[in-house]
Scaffold this motif. Structure first.
Motif, PDB file in Angstrom:
ATOM      1  N   ALA A 166      46.023  17.070  -6.144  1.00  0.00           N
ATOM      2  CA  ALA A 166      44.598  17.348  -5.949  1.00  0.00           C
ATOM      3  C   ALA A 166      44.398  17.739  -4.493  1.00  0.00           C
ATOM      4  O   ALA A 166      44.790  16.992  -3.588  1.00  0.00           O
ATOM      5  CB  ALA A 166      43.763  16.123  -6.308  1.00  0.00           C
ATOM      6  N   THR A 167      43.793  18.890  -4.262  1.00  0.00           N
ATOM      7  CA  THR A 167      43.682  19.359  -2.885  1.00  0.00           C
ATOM      8  C   THR A 167      42.504  20.323  -2.735  1.00  0.00           C
ATOM      9  O   THR A 167      41.795  20.614  -3.693  1.00  0.00           O
ATOM     10  CB  THR A 167      44.995  20.025  -2.428  1.00  0.00           C
ATOM     11  OG1 THR A 167      44.938  20.272  -1.026  1.00  0.00           O
ATOM     12  CG2 THR A 167      45.259  21.326  -3.177  1.00  0.00           C
ATOM     13  N   THR A 168      42.321  20.799  -1.524  1.00  0.00           N
ATOM     14  CA  THR A 168      41.223  21.724  -1.218  1.00  0.00           C
ATOM     15  C   THR A 168      41.717  23.166  -1.291  1.00  0.00           C
ATOM     16  O   THR A 168      42.925  23.428  -1.337  1.00  0.00           O
ATOM     17  CB  THR A 168      40.677  21.462   0.191  1.00  0.00           C
ATOM     18  OG1 THR A 168      41.727  21.670   1.145  1.00  0.00           O
ATOM     19  CG2 THR A 168      40.151  20.036   0.315  1.00  0.00           C
ATOM     20  N   HIS A 169      40.783  24.090  -1.239  1.00  0.00           N
ATOM     21  CA  HIS A 169      41.142  25.501  -1.277  1.00  0.00           C
ATOM     22  C   HIS A 169      42.027  25.890  -0.101  1.00  0.00           C
ATOM     23  O   HIS A 169      43.009  26.629  -0.267  1.00  0.00           O
ATOM     24  CB  HIS A 169      39.880  26.378  -1.268  1.00  0.00           C
ATOM     25  CG  HIS A 169      40.168  27.837  -1.117  1.00  0.00           C
ATOM     26  ND1 HIS A 169      40.242  28.455   0.123  1.00  0.00           N
ATOM     27  CD2 HIS A 169      40.433  28.793  -2.029  1.00  0.00           C
ATOM     28  CE1 HIS A 169      40.535  29.726  -0.046  1.00  0.00           C
ATOM     29  NE2 HIS A 169      40.650  29.964  -1.333  1.00  0.00           N
ATOM     30  N   THR A 170      41.709  25.418   1.086  1.00  0.00           N
ATOM     31  CA  THR A 170      42.488  25.801   2.271  1.00  0.00           C
ATOM     32  C   THR A 170      43.950  25.413   2.118  1.00  0.00           C
ATOM     33  O   THR A 170      44.860  26.192   2.419  1.00  0.00           O
ATOM     34  CB  THR A 170      41.898  25.155   3.538  1.00  0.00           C
ATOM     35  OG1 THR A 170      40.561  25.642   3.730  1.00  0.00           O
ATOM     36  CG2 THR A 170      42.730  25.491   4.767  1.00  0.00           C
ATOM     37  N   GLN A 171      44.199  24.198   1.648  1.00  0.00           N
ATOM     38  CA  GLN A 171      45.581  23.752   1.466  1.00  0.00           C
ATOM     39  C   GLN A 171      46.279  24.555   0.375  1.00  0.00           C
ATOM     40  O   GLN A 171      47.415  25.007   0.551  1.00  0.00           O
ATOM     41  CB  GLN A 171      45.608  22.257   1.114  1.00  0.00           C
ATOM     42  CG  GLN A 171      45.000  21.349   2.167  1.00  0.00           C
ATOM     43  CD  GLN A 171      45.749  21.376   3.482  1.00  0.00           C
ATOM     44  OE1 GLN A 171      46.956  21.565   3.522  1.00  0.00           O
ATOM     45  NE2 GLN A 171      45.036  21.165   4.567  1.00  0.00           N
ATOM     46  N   SER A 172      45.619  24.726  -0.768  1.00  0.00           N
ATOM     47  CA  SER A 172      46.255  25.402  -1.895  1.00  0.00           C
ATOM     48  C   SER A 172      46.469  26.890  -1.626  1.00  0.00           C
ATOM     49  O   SER A 172      47.418  27.493  -2.130  1.00  0.00           O
ATOM     50  CB  SER A 172      45.436  25.209  -3.170  1.00  0.00           C
ATOM     51  OG  SER A 172      44.141  25.746  -3.035  1.00  0.00           O
ATOM     52  N   ARG A 173      45.614  27.489  -0.815  1.00  0.00           N
ATOM     53  CA  ARG A 173      45.702  28.922  -0.566  1.00  0.00           C
ATOM     54  C   ARG A 173      46.628  29.259   0.603  1.00  0.00           C
ATOM     55  O   ARG A 173      47.369  30.255   0.558  1.00  0.00           O
ATOM     56  CB  ARG A 173      44.282  29.469  -0.286  1.00  0.00           C
ATOM     57  CG  ARG A 173      44.207  30.865   0.298  1.00  0.00           C
ATOM     58  CD  ARG A 173      44.640  31.934  -0.691  1.00  0.00           C
ATOM     59  NE  ARG A 173      44.437  33.263  -0.129  1.00  0.00           N
ATOM     60  CZ  ARG A 173      45.265  33.861   0.717  1.00  0.00           C
ATOM     61  NH1 ARG A 173      46.377  33.230   1.113  1.00  0.00           N
ATOM     62  NH2 ARG A 173      45.016  35.067   1.173  1.00  0.00           N
ATOM     63  N   TYR A 174      46.618  28.456   1.667  1.00  0.00           N
ATOM     64  CA  TYR A 174      47.315  28.854   2.891  1.00  0.00           C
ATOM     65  C   TYR A 174      48.543  28.004   3.245  1.00  0.00           C
ATOM     66  O   TYR A 174      49.430  28.491   3.939  1.00  0.00           O
ATOM     67  CB  TYR A 174      46.346  28.825   4.076  1.00  0.00           C
ATOM     68  CG  TYR A 174      45.218  29.811   3.923  1.00  0.00           C
ATOM     69  CD1 TYR A 174      45.424  31.174   4.099  1.00  0.00           C
ATOM     70  CD2 TYR A 174      43.942  29.379   3.568  1.00  0.00           C
ATOM     71  CE1 TYR A 174      44.390  32.084   3.941  1.00  0.00           C
ATOM     72  CE2 TYR A 174      42.903  30.281   3.409  1.00  0.00           C
ATOM     73  CZ  TYR A 174      43.128  31.633   3.592  1.00  0.00           C
ATOM     74  OH  TYR A 174      42.106  32.515   3.421  1.00  0.00           O
ATOM     75  N   VAL A 175      48.581  26.759   2.812  1.00  0.00           N
ATOM     76  CA  VAL A 175      49.667  25.880   3.246  1.00  0.00           C
ATOM     77  C   VAL A 175      50.663  25.581   2.120  1.00  0.00           C
ATOM     78  O   VAL A 175      51.873  25.618   2.326  1.00  0.00           O
ATOM     79  CB  VAL A 175      49.104  24.547   3.806  1.00  0.00           C
ATOM     80  CG1 VAL A 175      50.233  23.676   4.353  1.00  0.00           C
ATOM     81  CG2 VAL A 175      48.066  24.820   4.890  1.00  0.00           C
ATOM     82  N   LEU A 176      50.167  25.324   0.943  1.00  0.00           N
ATOM     83  CA  LEU A 176      51.025  24.853  -0.143  1.00  0.00           C
ATOM     84  C   LEU A 176      51.924  25.903  -0.807  1.00  0.00           C
ATOM     85  O   LEU A 176      52.975  25.536  -1.337  1.00  0.00           O
ATOM     86  CB  LEU A 176      50.176  24.176  -1.221  1.00  0.00           C
ATOM     87  CG  LEU A 176      49.752  22.737  -0.893  1.00  0.00           C
ATOM     88  CD1 LEU A 176      48.706  22.260  -1.887  1.00  0.00           C
ATOM     89  CD2 LEU A 176      50.952  21.811  -0.897  1.00  0.00           C
ATOM     90  N   PRO A 177      51.559  27.183  -0.835  1.00  0.00           N
ATOM     91  CA  PRO A 177      52.414  28.125  -1.566  1.00  0.00           C
ATOM     92  C   PRO A 177      53.886  28.089  -1.192  1.00  0.00           C
ATOM     93  O   PRO A 177      54.755  28.073  -2.073  1.00  0.00           O
ATOM     94  CB  PRO A 177      51.779  29.487  -1.229  1.00  0.00           C
ATOM     95  CG  PRO A 177      50.328  29.163  -1.078  1.00  0.00           C
ATOM     96  CD  PRO A 177      50.311  27.831  -0.365  1.00  0.00           C
ATOM     97  N   ALA A 178      54.207  28.074   0.090  1.00  0.00           N
ATOM     98  CA  ALA A 178      55.617  28.057   0.504  1.00  0.00           C
ATOM     99  C   ALA A 178      56.294  26.762   0.089  1.00  0.00           C
ATOM    100  O   ALA A 178      57.458  26.748  -0.328  1.00  0.00           O
ATOM    101  CB  ALA A 178      55.712  28.246   2.018  1.00  0.00           C
ATOM    102  N   VAL A 179      55.559  25.654   0.186  1.00  0.00           N
ATOM    103  CA  VAL A 179      56.108  24.349  -0.196  1.00  0.00           C
ATOM    104  C   VAL A 179      56.367  24.301  -1.694  1.00  0.00           C
ATOM    105  O   VAL A 179      57.430  23.868  -2.158  1.00  0.00           O
ATOM    106  CB  VAL A 179      55.146  23.211   0.216  1.00  0.00           C
ATOM    107  CG1 VAL A 179      55.685  21.859  -0.236  1.00  0.00           C
ATOM    108  CG2 VAL A 179      54.909  23.227   1.719  1.00  0.00           C
TER     109      VAL A 179
END
Length: 324
Positions: free
Chosen positions: A98-111
């Motif tokens: 469960a996360t915010t748009h900023t995390q899911s869009r900019y940080v999490l993809p590579a992870v």
């Protein structure tokens, strides 16, 4: 007493005493839920719920304690299931974030790309919401991890571990007058209409505190939870944009100029939260480490063993939290 009955009373309480909503979320019938609650109350010899006619209106004092104990029992049952699955098939299962748009869009993809490559048999589920919503979702057990910057501290049932610190950039169209200034100040920014995050999202509180500390009242004309929406309105000339530094992408945002304004605002810390007392499978711990290398397996284990958030904060007090 049945585990099913404990799940029913927990869900009814979660749904604001709405038996119909609880039954729908549990994929069963309203009469069936009501019947099981009455049977449990008869077996225990006390009322769990307060009633007004046929409607449930709240918890009795006994019900409050029974509900708390039921939550502990159901968490232990979930942990038993996770332990069994770990031994039965250690690299298969599901992971809910469960996360915010900023995390899911900019940080999490590579992870997530790395995680899926390493654990192809784990099904991954993403849920977006406000920081408070995702914290509550994780505390209820509907998600394994909550990842956010704000509001997590309002939910007592989470163990929150620091991941990284970040700051902000000012987004301007090419040729904007502010680009001619040798060093921006808050007063300079406050002279223009501002487009930024909605209150409660992506470190907005730090932004408000900075302006307030200098007795400035910025004219925020548009707010959004989505940095892409903020950029759209900056491009339209509605105002200057203030976003998280990781939300500016050099290639896709080349029509905008990003100005580092980290000297004007306190750094914000993104955290990952897990339900207190929950058992984390190996791939869950690996995901947390991929997202935040600071969170080694040893540190995660020590954090989960803490009895309070104050102990968790003390555990990481001497650590150098990386800047993204």
């Amino acid at each position: 007493m049945k585990l099913q009955q404990l799940r029913y009373i927990r869900e009814v309480a979660r749904r604001g005493m709405n038996v119909s909503a609880a039954a729908q979320s549990l994929y069963t019938s309203q009469p069936g839920v009501s019947k099981q609650i009455l049977q449990l109350e008869e077996e225990l010899g006390v009322q769990i719920f307060l009633r007004s006619g046929k409607h449930l209106t709240g918890l009795t004092p006994a019900g409050e304690q029974i509900l708390a104990a039921a939550g502990d029992v159901l968490l232990r049952v979930d942990n038993i299931r996770q332990i069994a699955q770990e031994f039965a098939s250690e690299d298969a299962g599901s992971l809910s974030i469960a996360t915010t748009h900023t995390q899911s869009r900019y940080v999490l993809p590579a992870v997530i790309s790395r995680f899926v490559e390493r654990y192809p048999r784990v099904s991954l589920h993403m849920h977006q919401g406000t920081p408070l919503q995702i914290a509550e979702m994780t505390a209820r057990g509907d998600a394994d991890f909550a990842i956010a910057t704000e509001a997590m501290e309002r939910v007592d049932d989470l163990v929150m571990m620091p991941c990284y610190r970040w700051n902000r950039v000012l987004l301007l169209p090419a040729g904007h007058p502010l680009l001619a200034l040798p060093r921006l100040g808050l007063a300079d920014m406050a002279a223009y209409p501002i487009v930024t995050y909605v209150s409660g999202f992506t470190g907005r509180s730090k932004l408000d505190e900075a302006f307030r500390s200098q007795n400035l009242t910025p004219r925020v004309v548009v707010t959004a939870a989505d940095a892409d929406v903020i950029k759209t309105y900056v491009r339209l000339g509605v105002g200057i944009g203030i976003v998280a530094s990781m939300a500016w992408e050099e290639e896709s945002d080349r029509d905008l100029v990003a100005v580092d304004v980290s000297h004007l605002f306190e750094y914000s810390t993104t955290r990952i939260g897990v339900r207190r007392g929950a058992y984390l499978r190996r791939y869950m711990r690996d995901f947390a480490t991929m997202f935040a290398p600071l969170l080694t397996d040893e540190r995660i284990g020590r954090a989960l063993a803490c009895s309070s958030q104050a102990e968790v904060d003390q555990l990481f007090a001497a650590e150098s939290i990386p800047v993204l």
